[in-house]
Design an enzyme around this catalytic site. Structure first.
Site, short mmCIF file in Angstrom:
data_model
loop_
_atom_site.label_atom_id
_atom_site.label_comp_id
_atom_site.label_asym_id
_atom_site.label_seq_id
_atom_site.Cartn_x
_atom_site.Cartn_y
_atom_site.Cartn_z
N CYS A 1 0.82 -1.19 0.00
CA CYS A 1 0.00 0.00 0.00
C CYS A 1 0.86 1.25 0.00
CB CYS A 1 -0.91 0.00 1.23
SG CYS A 1 -1.82 -1.55 1.47
N ARG B 1 -4.75 1.49 -0.57
CA ARG B 1 -4.67 0.04 -0.39
C ARG B 1 -4.48 -0.71 -1.70
NH1 ARG B 1 -9.25 -4.30 1.76
NH2 ARG B 1 -7.76 -5.96 2.28
N LEU B 2 -3.50 -1.62 -1.69
CA LEU B 2 -3.35 -2.65 -2.71
C LEU B 2 -3.64 -3.96 -2.01
CD1 LEU B 2 -2.48 -3.41 -5.63
CD2 LEU B 2 -0.17 -3.69 -4.75
N ALA B 3 -4.81 -4.51 -2.22
CA ALA B 3 -5.26 -5.67 -1.45
C ALA B 3 -4.55 -6.94 -1.93
CB ALA B 3 -6.77 -5.83 -1.57
N ILE B 4 -3.88 -7.63 -1.00
CA ILE B 4 -3.15 -8.86 -1.31
C ILE B 4 -3.63 -10.01 -0.41
CG2 ILE B 4 -0.88 -9.96 -1.43
CD1 ILE B 4 -1.22 -7.76 -3.48
N GLU C 1 4.21 -6.55 3.79
CA GLU C 1 3.76 -7.92 3.99
C GLU C 1 4.61 -8.54 5.10
OE1 GLU C 1 1.15 -9.05 2.65
OE2 GLU C 1 0.89 -7.85 0.83
N ASP D 1 -2.70 -9.38 7.59
CA ASP D 1 -1.49 -9.19 8.39
C ASP D 1 -1.47 -7.80 9.01
OD1 ASP D 1 -1.13 -8.05 5.82
OD2 ASP D 1 1.04 -8.19 5.95
N SER E 1 11.21 -11.48 -6.92
CA SER E 1 12.44 -10.94 -7.50
C SER E 1 13.66 -11.59 -6.85
CB SER E 1 12.47 -9.42 -7.29
OG SER E 1 13.77 -8.90 -7.43
N GLY E 2 14.76 -11.65 -7.58
CA GLY E 2 15.99 -12.28 -7.07
C GLY E 2 16.93 -11.33 -6.36
#
Length: 623
Positions: A2, A49-52, A77, A100, A369-370
């Protein structure tokens, strides 16, 4: 994932709902799934908000504790939130959502700032204590998620991005000339400064408190990297088996969520290994690669396009694979939008990351991502070798400082900055470099100690810069970027892993003769398949040996050729213009002379040219 923001008037003036909404609107791209505002007198907290996890309205923020004492705006997260939730339930806490965010809120209410050490994940957060009238700002251990703050007069503001702060009509923008010198020295900013005066970036692993009644501000470090050699002799097989277990555990931990996930697949070892494990849990995992049109590239740049390797691994892991091919003109096309999202340049040439995130966001909301594998396990051996042959800490600083002047020499910098040199002549960039090690208290007795010092430095600076870039450019497209290498257990392991298990050729480097005639760069610091040796051993379980044994190749574009070929008109049009914004602070003749060195083939100045182009675009907003 978010965006957070907030405003406190320390003189008691009420917060305007209109201004708070302007601040949250400025970062709407970070949270397209919803917005929230909470205002009480002189305090306002905002959220996008970016809902995950738990996509329901129960995850709405700002989130208020059940006793109405605390108000949380949180971005991130926490991958071990279920374990923390279970522990909190034994203390009598109950939960109305599966998020969370609510776990973070109750953990902070119960343990205070000690809760930060329990979080395994990435976060930038603000917690308002209505009873004590205090604000807590905190950032994750590694700096994956940013938190900016500023104070002008009686106004204190914070946000996930600087543009949330500058959205206030009363905020006065002024270029931070000292930070500009720092950037052009290191192509990065090591301090907490930004290119805007009064706006600071909370350091990674820190929390800060603001007492609204008194205006008192205090900052505390709750975690730091500690790279050091173990006390006992290493059993290589035990280390390999433990790394294998921790790596699998980390990737699987980060697959939590209620939305579709994918992974970057560059063709290299780190992203390939993450994809291999994730694909075991997610059938037909979506993967993404950016390649380059190399029709006009030089010989050394022909290896920059790793699409063939990525396609081979996609076939092996049965992923649903998507590619994008970047051409010379793509950089100039995206630069205005990229600079607006990035706000200020950091490490490297970041526009390929912008396009990679744009591609991934069309199909998923979360991408793996690495990042981090190189910095934790010695993936840039030619850098660490420079620290292996030192006689003292100051000798080490001298050698390593010169290497990290990525763009040009101090002499040329003084010429470039001549118009404002009197304003910045008290800035000693060597001291800035040295201060990075202020809390890393290793005794430097062995070559391994110096290399661990280098690993610490790069995690604190280069990796942190990458995270700032990745956060801005992924969130520009409403995409959450996760980094499995930065799992707490995996990082703890990496910091205690012997240097001898990361680098193979240390003994050869220690025999380097400083008085040897001729170039030592070609002999010792060329492209190599040394580095990350223990990681290579583990990854043979998941990806082909042609990948694990490959020479190190970063995610870079062929701009050295493009800047003096297909993009030369854009470079000249921008940097030779006498009315360019950069020439309000930089000397035009000095800049043009350095650019011409690249155009005529005398020097490879691609990083400097990129930095000049990027800063010029940023200054459109700053000046």
């Amino acid at each position: 994932m978010c965006g957070i923001t907030g405003l406190i008037h320390l003189n008691g003036e009420p917060v305007s709902p209109v201004i708070l909404k302007k601040m949250t609107d400025a970062i709407a791209h970070r949270g397209p799934d919803g917005e929230g505002h909470w205002i009480e007198g002189n305090v306002g907290i905002g959220h996008r908000r970016l809902a995950i996890i738990d996509l329901s309205s129960a995850g709405h923020q700002p989130m208020i504790s059940s006793d109405y004492r605390y108000v949380l705006s949180y971005n991130g997260e926490i991958y071990n939130y279920r374990e923390i939730r279970s522990e909190l339930e034994t203390h009598g806490y109950w939960f109305r959502s599966q998020t969370d965010s609510e776990v973070v809120l109750n953990a902070l209410a119960h343990w205070g700032s000690d809760a930060l050490l329990k979080f395994n994940g990435m976060f930038g957060l603000a917690l308002w204590d209505r009873k004590e009238q205090t604000l807590l700002l905190a950032r994750d251990r590694y700096g994956i998620k940013p938190v900016y703050y500023a104070r002008q007069g009686h106004c204190f503001a914070f946000g996930s991005e600087q543009k949330a702060i500058t959205a206030q009509p009363a905020f006065k923008k002024e270029l931070n000339k000292k930070a500009l010198l720092e950037y052009f020295t290191f192509q990065n900013i090591f301090t907490d400064q930004t290119l805007l005066e009064d706006i600071c970036l909370l350091p990674a692993g820190y929390f800060a408190t603001l007492h609204a009644k008194t205006g008192q501000w205090s900052q505390h470090q709750y975690w730091d990297y500690r790279f050091r050699e173990p006390d006992c002799k290493a059993d290589k097989q035990e280390y390999v088996e433990e790394l294998d277990r921790l790596f699998r555990q980390s990737v699987n931990r980060q697959l939590v969520g209620d939305v579709e996930m994918g992974a970057y697949l560059s063709g290299g070892m780190d992203s390939g290994s993450i994809t291999a494990i994730a694909a075991q849990q997610i059938p037909y995992l979506k993967t993404f690669t950016c390649g380059f049109d190399l029709s006009s590239a030089s010989g050394i740049e022909l290896g920059f396009d790793e699409r063939t390797k990525a396609e081979a691994m996609s076939a092996l892991f049965k992923t649903e694979h998507y590619e994008m091919v970047l051409k010379a003109g793509d950089m100039e096309r995206c630069l205005p939008k990229l600079a607006w999202h990035l706000e200020e340049p950091r490490v490297g040439q970041s526009y390929p990351n912008f396009y990679a995130a744009k591609l991934a966001s069309k199909f998923v909301k979360v991408v793996l991502s690495g990042s981090g594998g190189d910095e934790l396990f010695g993936g840039y051996p030619w850098r660490y070798y420079r620290g292996a042959n030192c006689q003292s800490f100051e000798n080490y600083i001298d050698k390593y400082y010169l290497y990290w002047q990525r763009l040009t020499s101090n002499t040329q910098l003084k010429q470039m900055f001549a118009p404002i040199w009197d304003d910045i002549d008290q800035v000693w960039t060597r001291d800035i470099f040295r201060d990075v090690f202020a809390t890393h208290d290793n005794e430097l007795k062995r070559p391994e100690d110096y290399i661990n010092h280098s690993l610490y430095f790069e995690a604190k600076t280069f990796l942190h810069g990458l995270f700032v870039v990745e956060d801005k450019l992924s969130m520009a497209h409403g995409l959450e970027n996760r980094v499995p290498f930065m799992d707490n257990d995996l990082v703890n392991f990496a910091m205690q892993c012997p240097v001898g298990l990361k680098l193979n050729n240390l003994a050869e480097v220690l025999r380097l003769n400083e008085n040897e005639i001729g170039s030592k760069t070609d002999k010792y610091f060329q492209k190599t398949n040394d580095g990350k040796q223990i990681l290579r051993d583990v990854m043979t379980n998941y990806i082909p040996s042609i990948i694990t044994k490959a020479e190190k190749q970063g995610f870079s574009s062929p701009d050295a050729s493009w800047f003096k070929g297909e993009s030369i008109d854009f470079v000249k049009r921008t940097l030779f213009d006498k009315n360019a914004h950069i020439y309000r602070v930089l000397d035009r003749d000095s800049v043009i002379a350095l650019v011409n060195q690249h155009i005529t083939g005398q020097q490879n100045r691609r990083l400097l040219i990129w930095s000049l182009l990027n800063v010029e675009q940023c200054l459109v907003d700053y000046l």
